[in-house]
Write a protein that holds these residues in place. Structure first.
Motif, PDB file in Angstrom:
ATOM      1  N   GLY A   1     130.858 182.848  62.788  1.00 46.67           N
ATOM      2  CA  GLY A   1     130.318 183.048  64.126  1.00 46.67           C
ATOM      3  C   GLY A   1     131.151 182.411  65.230  1.00 46.67           C
ATOM      4  O   GLY A   1     131.016 182.750  66.384  1.00 46.67           O
ATOM      5  N   LEU A   2     132.026 181.444  64.856  1.00 45.03           N
ATOM      6  CA  LEU A   2     132.855 180.800  65.868  1.00 45.03           C
ATOM      7  C   LEU A   2     134.208 181.507  65.936  1.00 45.03           C
ATOM      8  O   LEU A   2     134.788 181.835  64.916  1.00 45.03           O
ATOM      9  CB  LEU A   2     133.078 179.319  65.536  1.00 45.03           C
ATOM     10  CG  LEU A   2     131.831 178.436  65.511  1.00 45.03           C
ATOM     11  CD1 LEU A   2     132.227 176.989  65.272  1.00 45.03           C
ATOM     12  CD2 LEU A   2     131.056 178.547  66.817  1.00 45.03           C
ATOM     13  N   PRO A   3     134.734 181.749  67.144  1.00 42.36           N
ATOM     14  CA  PRO A   3     136.012 182.450  67.264  1.00 42.36           C
ATOM     15  C   PRO A   3     137.171 181.583  66.750  1.00 42.36           C
ATOM     16  O   PRO A   3     137.065 180.363  66.721  1.00 42.36           O
ATOM     17  CB  PRO A   3     136.133 182.706  68.766  1.00 42.36           C
ATOM     18  CG  PRO A   3     135.252 181.709  69.413  1.00 42.36           C
ATOM     19  CD  PRO A   3     134.155 181.414  68.450  1.00 42.36           C
TER      20      PRO A   3
ATOM     21  N   ASP B   1     127.290 180.099  61.842  1.00 40.00           N
ATOM     22  CA  ASP B   1     126.308 181.176  61.940  1.00 40.00           C
ATOM     23  C   ASP B   1     126.139 181.829  60.569  1.00 40.00           C
ATOM     24  O   ASP B   1     126.567 182.946  60.339  1.00 40.00           O
ATOM     25  CB  ASP B   1     126.846 182.181  62.962  1.00 40.00           C
ATOM     26  CG  ASP B   1     125.756 183.053  63.525  1.00 40.00           C
ATOM     27  OD1 ASP B   1     124.643 183.013  63.001  1.00 40.00           O
ATOM     28  OD2 ASP B   1     126.052 183.779  64.489  1.00 40.00           O
ATOM     29  N   VAL B   2     125.548 181.127  59.629  1.00 33.56           N
ATOM     30  CA  VAL B   2     125.513 181.613  58.254  1.00 33.56           C
ATOM     31  C   VAL B   2     124.188 182.304  57.945  1.00 33.56           C
ATOM     32  O   VAL B   2     123.198 182.106  58.631  1.00 33.56           O
ATOM     33  CB  VAL B   2     125.737 180.462  57.242  1.00 33.56           C
ATOM     34  CG1 VAL B   2     127.175 179.999  57.301  1.00 33.56           C
ATOM     35  CG2 VAL B   2     124.797 179.314  57.511  1.00 33.56           C
TER      36      VAL B   2
ATOM     37  N   TYR C   1     138.791 188.014  58.761  1.00 33.17           N
ATOM     38  CA  TYR C   1     138.027 187.505  59.902  1.00 33.17           C
ATOM     39  C   TYR C   1     136.551 187.627  59.520  1.00 33.17           C
ATOM     40  O   TYR C   1     136.064 188.722  59.298  1.00 33.17           O
ATOM     41  CB  TYR C   1     138.353 188.389  61.110  1.00 33.17           C
ATOM     42  CG  TYR C   1     137.898 187.900  62.479  1.00 33.17           C
ATOM     43  CD1 TYR C   1     136.728 187.191  62.657  1.00 33.17           C
ATOM     44  CD2 TYR C   1     138.671 188.190  63.599  1.00 33.17           C
ATOM     45  CE1 TYR C   1     136.338 186.765  63.911  1.00 33.17           C
ATOM     46  CE2 TYR C   1     138.284 187.765  64.868  1.00 33.17           C
ATOM     47  CZ  TYR C   1     137.112 187.054  65.016  1.00 33.17           C
ATOM     48  OH  TYR C   1     136.720 186.644  66.271  1.00 33.17           O
TER      49      TYR C   1
ATOM     50  N   GLU D   1     137.926 182.689  61.263  1.00 40.52           N
ATOM     51  CA  GLU D   1     136.884 181.892  61.903  1.00 40.52           C
ATOM     52  C   GLU D   1     136.861 180.506  61.272  1.00 40.52           C
ATOM     53  O   GLU D   1     136.783 180.392  60.042  1.00 40.52           O
ATOM     54  CB  GLU D   1     135.503 182.534  61.689  1.00 40.52           C
ATOM     55  CG  GLU D   1     135.308 183.830  62.427  1.00 40.52           C
ATOM     56  CD  GLU D   1     133.891 184.378  62.265  1.00 40.52           C
ATOM     57  OE1 GLU D   1     133.406 185.020  63.191  1.00 40.52           O
ATOM     58  OE2 GLU D   1     133.269 184.145  61.201  1.00 40.52           O
TER      59      GLU D   1
END
Lengths: 307, 387
Positions: free
Chosen positions: A226-228, A131-132, A202, A222
């Motif tokens: 955007g990824l947990p 999610d950049v 984070y 991450e």
């Protein structure tokens, strides 16, 4: 036919009150994030200011909820980070709030990231990178020098929208600038021991703070923006943490601490939660206390480490 | 058909290569998004477009941008495969005003009606593989049509919007087996209002009331053939049950700890729809029916318990009547759905859904237990979602 002259006088007076209250109406400001609500409060203390999100909420993931549509409907000025941070909700609010005044940056729309150079701009974006943000990192409010430039540009915007109070806005900016520059000298001194320290963080939430202070982020919880945090990724971080002298694991007030605590326990690293914005902890009441609280939290961790 | 397809592919490629996913769309760089939707299911749900076995769901290509400072435009085309034939349907092709004063706006063209809660949401944002039975029965899953809309948004802290639409209404027409009926060209009129707000920092809500007047919704006695078969329009978007008046009440409530939707959040929603004046006005004694209305409802709860996993539970029912011979026969369909879905990112969802369905006098139920495995993935522009 007799006309009640008192009635006419009252009506004219009433109309006059309505007109004057329209032309001298308080500026209504909608801020996407609390840092910009605070900045607006410094520069336009008499305005009616509403913050759409809190420091406990991920600004990437906000619902375009009815209350926000209703607030934006009434706004004269919308102040947001920009650089597509609010791409998942701002366009829907703009569409649904049917307020032409705040749709264009020529008028009542202001993006903080338009006023400065962002860090980490990308030439090309592939979603496999996560999610950049192609327009660079949007979390710019943690660089005090950039924030000062944003304050000056926001003052220009306020003057454009509310020319009759331009002297007041200029005075407010001058006052803010003086206090901010003094605080910056203080913060620079405070932050000196943090220079060159390494952290795992984070997301790139504190990219600008680290850049300004001279902290190096050597790992990200991450696996991709955007990824947990995943267990395999955390295991890798654990391995690389052992090889470096890392000061702490840093997360933001809206981020879940599970991954950080897991890693902290195994790598024997302290976990520190920094306020993402004003209201992110009890000390952060405005932009000044946000900065000092953040630096104090980092300095405390470093002291603990040194002991 | 092939040419049409080629043109779209070409258009898409040329736009997409220049398009960064998260850029604010402009005229030279419109938001382009593709939704890929495919599934496997062991049985069918009545009134649904999704057939047994492997299939493609709502596969769509959408382009949107502000046209200038006054107009916004959007085109959504949907690819559907029915009986081996690929169809290209235009589901949205509308313009909307951006700068009308005083909280007014207008939309014209083809678009999703704003009645109810779910109807104007895009299917790919749903938490279940199919729309609730009441939507499939009365609105053809989702009601879109050619027409105009005028909306007003009040300048109040309480969200309060009102709208009215006029549509062609072709897809909500009552049956006409002999092709003799002269339908009204402006068939459907709607009015609706929605209010909403926040309760503290963690909760948000919205409630709505809608009314739809359908000039062509009531059956007429002399035009009706006494045998009535819905299986012929199994794949059409037409509503299976129509009436002159439709009333909708809807409510939605969302909650997230601290109002932070990233990790956990809960969405509860419910809708109720009633259809009246469906039977031939002059024929109540010829075609007896048990009730003056047909109606249905659903309640749904979806809980995202980690950033990548959500579970949904939905229960609903629809009571309809179908003219069979000389009398209206009562029908009932009850559905309970459980859905578990994994969303690796904002753009990819894989869903496993189980439906327990109980139908009375409903065709097409061969199995009471339906299991669907579905993916819904989007590529291209990261579209903002509605509440």
């Amino acid at each position: 036919m007799r006309i009640n002259s008192n009635f006419i006088k009252t009506a004219i007076l009433g109309l006059g009150v309505v007109i004057s209250s329209v032309s001298y109406a308080q500026l209504n400001i909608f801020a996407c994030e609390p840092e910009y609500a605070s900045l607006a409060k410094e520069l336009a203390p008499d305005a009616k200011i509403y913050a759409a999100t809190t420091a406990m909420q991920d600004p990437h993931q906000v619902q375009a909820r009815p209350s926000l549509i209703a607030k934006m409907r009434q706004a004269d000025l919308v102040v947001c980070a920009g650089a597509d941070l609010e791409i998942g909700w701002l366009p829907m609010l703009q569409m649904k709030s049917v307020n032409a005044k705040v749709r264009s940056t020529d008028q009542g729309l202001f993006f903080a990231t338009d006023q400065i150079e962002t860090l980490d701009k990308l030439d090309s974006v592939d979603l496999s990178q996560g999610d950049v943000h192609a327009k660079g990192n949007p979390h710019v409010h943690f660089d005090p020098e950039r924030l000062l430039k944003i304050a000056a540009a926001l003052t220009d915007k306020l003057i454009q929208l509310d020319t009759s109070h331009s002297a007041q806005y200029k005075a407010n900016l001058a006052n803010f600038t003086t206090r901010w520059q003094a605080a910056m000298l203080n913060w620079k001194q405070m932050a000196a021991p943090l220079q060159g320290q390494k952290v795992i963080a984070y997301h790139s939430s504190f990219r600008y703070l680290f850049h300004w202070v001279g902290i190096e982020q050597v790992g990200d919880l991450e696996p991709k923006p955007g990824l947990p945090p995943s267990s395999t990724h955390l295991a890798q971080l654990l391995k690389s943490a052992a090889k470096q002298d890392i000061m702490a694991i840093v997360i933001a007030s809206y981020q879940n601490d599970r991954g950080a605590i897991w890693l902290g326990e195994r790598a024997k690293l302290p976990v520190v939660t920094l306020p993402m914005s004003v209201g992110g902890n009890s000390e952060s009441q405005d932009l000044f206390s946000l900065y000092s609280s953040t630096l104090n939290l980092l300095l405390n961790v470093q002291k603990l480490e040194a002991e | 058909m092939l040419n049409k397809h080629m043109t779209f592919t070409g258009l898409f490629c040329s736009l997409f290569s220049a398009n960064l996913w998260a850029e604010a769309p402009t005229l030279t760089n419109p938001a382009v998004s593709v939704v890929l939707d495919g599934y496997y299911q062991n049985a069918e749900r009545p009134l649904s477009e999704a057939t047994e076995g492997f299939g493609l769901g709502h596969t769509e290509l959408s382009l949107s941008a502000n046209i200038d400072d006054l107009f916004y435009g959007k085109l959504t085309t949907v690819f559907e495969v029915n009986d081996g034939e690929t169809e290209l349907n235009v589901e949205e092709a509308f313009i909307q005003t951006l700068a009308m004063p005083a909280g007014f706006s207008m939309r014209g063209g083809r678009f999703l009606s704003d009645i109810g809660y779910l109807n104007n949401q895009h299917v790919h944002t749903d938490s279940f593989a199919d729309r609730p039975a009441v939507y499939r029965a009365f609105l053809g899953s989702h009601y879109y049509d050619d027409g105009v809309r005028l909306t007003y948004l009040a300048p109040t802290d309480l969200y309060w919007t009102m709208g009215s639409e006029i549509f062609q209404g072709d897809s909500l027409r009552a049956e006409d087996e002999h092709n003799e009926r002269e339908y009204d060209n402006l068939g459907v009129y709607t009015i609706y209002t929605k209010v909403g707000g926040d309760i503290g920092i963690e909760s948000s809500w919205q409630a709505g009331l809608s009314y739809l007047h359908n000039k062509n919704g009531q059956l007429t006695a002399d035009e009706h053939d006494h045998s009535h078969d819905h299986s012929s329009d199994e794949h059409s978007h037409d509503a299976a049950y129509t009436g002159q008046n439709m009333y909708i009440a809807d409510v939605v409530y969302k909650w997230a700890p601290n109002g932070n939707y990233k990790y956990q959040n809960l969405a509860l929603s419910g809708e109720w729809i009633r259809l009246t004046d469906f039977a031939p006005a002059e024929g109540a004694y010829i075609y007896p029916y048990s009730s003056h209305y047909q109606q249905g409802w659903y309640v749904s709860g979806v809980y995202q318990f980690t950033p990548q996993w959500s579970v949904g539970l939905r229960h609903g029912q629809v009571d309809t009547m179908q003219l069979d011979g000389n009398a209206f026969e009562d029908q009932k369909l009850t559905e309970t759905d459980v859905s578990l879905f994994w969303h690796h990112s904002h753009f990819s969802t894989v869903r496993l859904q189980y439906t327990l369905q109980k139908g009375t006098n409903f065709d097409g139920i061969e199995n009471d237990n339906v299991v669907t495995l579905q993916y819904v993935m989007t590529l291209g522009a990261h579209g903002a979602h509605q509440f």
